[in-house]
Write an enzyme that holds these catalytic residues in place. Sequence first.
Site, PDB file in Angstrom:
ATOM      1  N   ARG A  90      25.237  35.596  41.282  1.00 55.76           N
ATOM      2  CA  ARG A  90      23.857  35.879  41.658  1.00 55.76           C
ATOM      3  C   ARG A  90      23.016  36.203  40.439  1.00 55.76           C
ATOM      4  O   ARG A  90      22.175  35.431  40.026  1.00 55.76           O
ATOM      5  CB  ARG A  90      23.809  37.046  42.654  1.00 55.76           C
ATOM      6  CG  ARG A  90      24.327  36.689  44.034  1.00 55.76           C
ATOM      7  CD  ARG A  90      24.655  37.902  44.832  1.00 55.76           C
ATOM      8  NE  ARG A  90      25.642  38.720  44.136  1.00 55.76           N
ATOM      9  CZ  ARG A  90      26.269  39.759  44.652  1.00 55.76           C
ATOM     10  NH1 ARG A  90      25.988  40.138  45.865  1.00 55.76           N
ATOM     11  NH2 ARG A  90      27.168  40.436  43.969  1.00 55.76           N
ATOM     12  N   SER A 113      26.898  42.305  50.532  1.00 61.06           N
ATOM     13  CA  SER A 113      27.408  42.929  51.757  1.00 61.06           C
ATOM     14  C   SER A 113      27.098  44.426  51.766  1.00 61.06           C
ATOM     15  O   SER A 113      26.795  44.989  52.822  1.00 61.06           O
ATOM     16  CB  SER A 113      28.917  42.717  51.878  1.00 61.06           C
ATOM     17  OG  SER A 113      29.209  41.355  51.965  1.00 61.06           O
ATOM     18  N   LYS A 143      40.672  49.956  50.006  1.00 61.46           N
ATOM     19  CA  LYS A 143      39.210  49.938  50.047  1.00 61.46           C
ATOM     20  C   LYS A 143      38.724  50.202  51.473  1.00 61.46           C
ATOM     21  O   LYS A 143      39.168  49.511  52.411  1.00 61.46           O
ATOM     22  CB  LYS A 143      38.738  48.551  49.575  1.00 61.46           C
ATOM     23  CG  LYS A 143      37.320  48.531  49.051  1.00 61.46           C
ATOM     24  CD  LYS A 143      37.054  47.216  48.328  1.00 61.46           C
ATOM     25  CE  LYS A 143      35.584  46.925  48.221  1.00 61.46           C
ATOM     26  NZ  LYS A 143      35.314  45.611  47.646  1.00 61.46           N
ATOM     27  N   HIS A 154      26.808  33.982  51.425  1.00 61.52           N
ATOM     28  CA  HIS A 154      28.168  33.429  51.480  1.00 61.52           C
ATOM     29  C   HIS A 154      28.166  32.097  52.239  1.00 61.52           C
ATOM     30  O   HIS A 154      28.795  31.131  51.820  1.00 61.52           O
ATOM     31  CB  HIS A 154      29.107  34.379  52.256  1.00 61.52           C
ATOM     32  CG  HIS A 154      29.359  35.709  51.616  1.00 61.52           C
ATOM     33  ND1 HIS A 154      29.178  36.888  52.298  1.00 61.52           N
ATOM     34  CD2 HIS A 154      29.801  36.052  50.385  1.00 61.52           C
ATOM     35  CE1 HIS A 154      29.511  37.910  51.509  1.00 61.52           C
ATOM     36  NE2 HIS A 154      29.879  37.430  50.337  1.00 61.52           N
TER      37      HIS A 154
HETATM   38  O1  PNS Z   1      33.890  39.982  47.496  1.00 61.52           O
HETATM   39  P1  PNS Z   1      34.557  40.690  46.360  1.00 61.52           P
HETATM   40  O2  PNS Z   1      34.976  42.072  46.783  1.00 61.52           O
HETATM   41  O3  PNS Z   1      33.718  40.675  45.104  1.00 61.52           O
HETATM   42  O4  PNS Z   1      35.901  39.857  46.022  1.00 61.52           O
HETATM   43  C1  PNS Z   1      36.773  40.293  45.027  1.00 61.52           C
HETATM   44  C2  PNS Z   1      38.107  39.500  45.082  1.00 61.52           C
HETATM   45  C3  PNS Z   1      38.716  39.580  46.469  1.00 61.52           C
HETATM   46  C4  PNS Z   1      37.850  38.059  44.730  1.00 61.52           C
HETATM   47  C5  PNS Z   1      39.066  40.119  44.010  1.00 61.52           C
HETATM   48  O5  PNS Z   1      39.078  41.509  44.166  1.00 61.52           O
HETATM   49  C6  PNS Z   1      40.484  39.599  44.119  1.00 61.52           C
HETATM   50  O6  PNS Z   1      40.743  38.437  43.856  1.00 61.52           O
HETATM   51  N1  PNS Z   1      41.414  40.473  44.525  1.00 61.52           N
HETATM   52  C7  PNS Z   1      42.810  40.129  44.711  1.00 61.52           C
HETATM   53  C8  PNS Z   1      43.704  40.898  43.742  1.00 61.52           C
HETATM   54  C9  PNS Z   1      43.733  40.211  42.387  1.00 61.52           C
HETATM   55  O7  PNS Z   1      44.106  39.061  42.266  1.00 61.52           O
HETATM   56  N2  PNS Z   1      43.311  40.962  41.355  1.00 61.52           N
HETATM   57  C10 PNS Z   1      43.211  40.460  40.004  1.00 61.52           C
HETATM   58  C11 PNS Z   1      41.885  39.737  39.819  1.00 61.52           C
HETATM   59  S1  PNS Z   1      41.670  39.245  38.179  1.00 61.52           S
END
Ligand code: PNS
Length: 177
Positions: A107, A145, A43, A19
């Site tokens: 990745r 993570s 979560k 990150h």
């Molecule tokens: O590090 P991560 O867990 O892969 O990040 C995922 C994240 C936070 C980018 C994604 O879950 C997100 O944007 N969540 C916010 C809710 C949302 O907008 N959901 C629709 C996504 S298309």
Amino acid sequence: MSERIAVYPGSFDPIHNGHLDLIERCRPMYDRLVVAVLRNEAKRALFSVDERLEIIRELIGERHPAGDGGDSGDSGDGGGCEVRSFSGLLVHFMDEVGARVVVRGLRAVTDFEYELQMAMMNRRLNPRVETVFMAPKEEYNYLSSSLVKEVFSLGGDLTGLVPDPVLARLRRHFAKA
Ligand code: PNS
């Protein structure tokens, strides 16, 4: 000309060197980069959102006002990079901060399907939003993570994969458990 603002969203539970590498490389590409930590009560996380914000701020050298904590109210300046939390839809947060670009690391091929799905849904929800994918440094290509937490909990060596403040907090957390 309007400011070029990008958002780098994620769970960052915890942030790792992959990150940080991405933050460092995309920072000069935008006038402002907002590292956005998702508040997701559903979560189970190892670190609280406030702890994650604190760690990231410590690492990117952000100065921020006292009394931080709330959604989107916690901003500061770390040389064009700031750290905030958000809840709800990412595209709503994008509008709130005036950003058009979502930055995500890609990745392996396994990331691709999920990331493409998210990028397309986000663009559907808000056509102003574009997603930019960045490739991590090769040595962090396998890093996540979840693996950081698993390897640490089983006594593996994470030298060079996570920054010291994260290692220190992992030690503290697992000592408590
Ligand atoms: O590090 P991560 O867990 O892969 O990040 C995922 C994240 C936070 C980018 C994604 O879950 C997100 O944007 N969540 C916010 C809710 C949302 O907008 N959901 C629709 C996504 S298309």
